[in-house]
Design an enzyme around this catalytic site. Structure first.
Site, PDB file in Angstrom:
ATOM      1  CD  GLN A  83      -3.425  -4.120   6.658  1.00  0.00           C
ATOM      2  OE1 GLN A  83      -3.931  -2.863   6.085  1.00  0.00           O
ATOM      3  NE2 GLN A  83      -4.626  -4.867   6.547  1.00  0.00           N
ATOM      4  CG  ASP A 131     -10.335   0.209   5.039  1.00  0.00           C
ATOM      5  OD1 ASP A 131     -10.390  -0.124   4.097  1.00  0.00           O
ATOM      6  OD2 ASP A 131     -10.161  -0.426   6.501  1.00  0.00           O
ATOM      7  CE  LYS A 157      -3.885  -1.797   2.303  1.00  0.00           C
ATOM      8  NZ  LYS A 157      -4.811  -1.982   3.361  1.00  0.00           N
TER       9      LYS A 157
END
Ligand code: NDP
Length: 298
Positions: A98, A121, A54
């Protein structure tokens, strides 16, 4: 029939090129780069690889990457304090924690602490609520990437029958909301659904997000349907092999004989997830900096 392959890898690469162009014009307008912060707690090697990937793609697209790798034993207070710090940091436009977090941490509380304006997200109650209300906001990356692939293949989705298998907050539910917003007739199937093969057979669009290797059989699929396979499952290694093969939730070989188009695993939905994360960070950057971005530009 031999289904067309939906090339998520190629689509994601094209999207990243566009993101890099918009990131450069953003930098000129805002006088700073768009920034994405990723927080990883613990030692899971796969998560470390994923976070590194990422970060690399963020920088390659001309955005700033802020990595925060915290020890497995990090406590709730320290993690919340870091989220507060990132919420307040004007160089950070997007925050991704995460998941899953180590068991001793309250994941929901951490997600809820993220400023909805930086929720790349799309998992905060504000983001999920805005999606349900049909208001603009940040949408979870995997379903949004899946929708992009569907629209690229089919154009208008209006009036089509769509079945989403799986009802997670991360994939199934937001996917169903996105398809509904495109005026599909949406069915959400899950582990308690009766006669799943019959339910799937009605669908012009099948999205499988289950986590069960090759569960959806060719005989379940309506001829000519478009199949999006979100699942990523590793099979046990064959004799003598170090690692097992990666497969999706759909029996790919069988689906290829029935469907009009199918996403492969790997190379389908997977590459879209990170590309859409970067897209979300850049969209958030425009909003946070008050720089205009035309609707649907990204
Ligand atoms: P979850 O485990 O959170 O959800 C799985 C869903 O599948 C649940 O709603 C569950 O139903 C349903 N389900 C389980 N068994 C069956 C069954 N036999 N029949 C019908 N439905 C069933 O998974 P996620 O949504 O997080 O992920 C799904 C898959 O997608 C996984 O393989 C994951 O690795 C992959 N994934 C891939 C991403 C990518 O970038 N390509 C990103 C995110 C996930 P119930 O609610 O009733 O338990």
């Amino acid at each position: 029939m031999t289904a067309e392959l939906i090339d998520g890898k190629l689509f994601a690469a094209t999207l990243r090129t566009k993101i890099a162009e918009f990131a450069a014009t953003f930098e000129q307008s805002a006088g700073r780069k768009a920034g994405l912060a990723v927080v990883l707690v613990g030692d899971d090697p796969a998560s470390h690889v994923y976070v590194a990937s990422k970060a690399k793609q963020t920088v390659a697209c001309g955005m700033s990457s802020f990595e925060h790798r915290l020890a497995e034993g990090t406590d709730q207070e320290a993690l919340m304090a870091l989220v507060d710090q990132l919420n307040a940091d004007p160089m950070v436009d997007g925050i991704l924690v995460q998941l899953p977090l180590p068991k001793h941490l309250d994941e929901q509380a951490v997600v809820e602490r993220i400023d909805p304006n930086k929720d790349v997200d799309g998992l905060t109650p504000t983001s999920t609520g805005r999606l349900a209300l049909g208001l603009p906001g940040l949408v979870p990356c995997t379903p949004l990437g899946s929708l992009m692939l569907l629209k690229d293949r089919l154009g208008s989705l209006s009036g089509l029958d769509a079945v989403v298998i799986g009802r997670s907050i991360l994939v199934g539910k937001p996917m169903a909301q996105l398809l509904l917003a495109e005026s599909c007739t949406v069915t959400i199937a899950h582990s308690r659904t009766r006669d799943l093969p019959d339910v799937v057979k009605r669908a012009d669009i099948v999205v499988a997000a289950v986590g069960r290797p090759e569960m959806v059989k060719g005989s379940w699929i309506k001829p000519g349907a478009v199949v999006i396979d979100v699942g990523i499952n590793r099979l046990p290694p064959a004799e003598g092999a170090a690692k097992g093969r990666l497969v999706g939730d759909v029996d790919f070989a069988e689906a290829c004989g029935v469907a009009a188009a199918v996403t492969p695993v790997p190379g389908g939905v997977g590459p879209m997830t990170i590309a859409v994360l970067l897209r979300n960070a850049l969209v958030a950057a425009h909003r946070n900096a008050g720089v205009a971005l035309a609707d649907g530009a990204l």
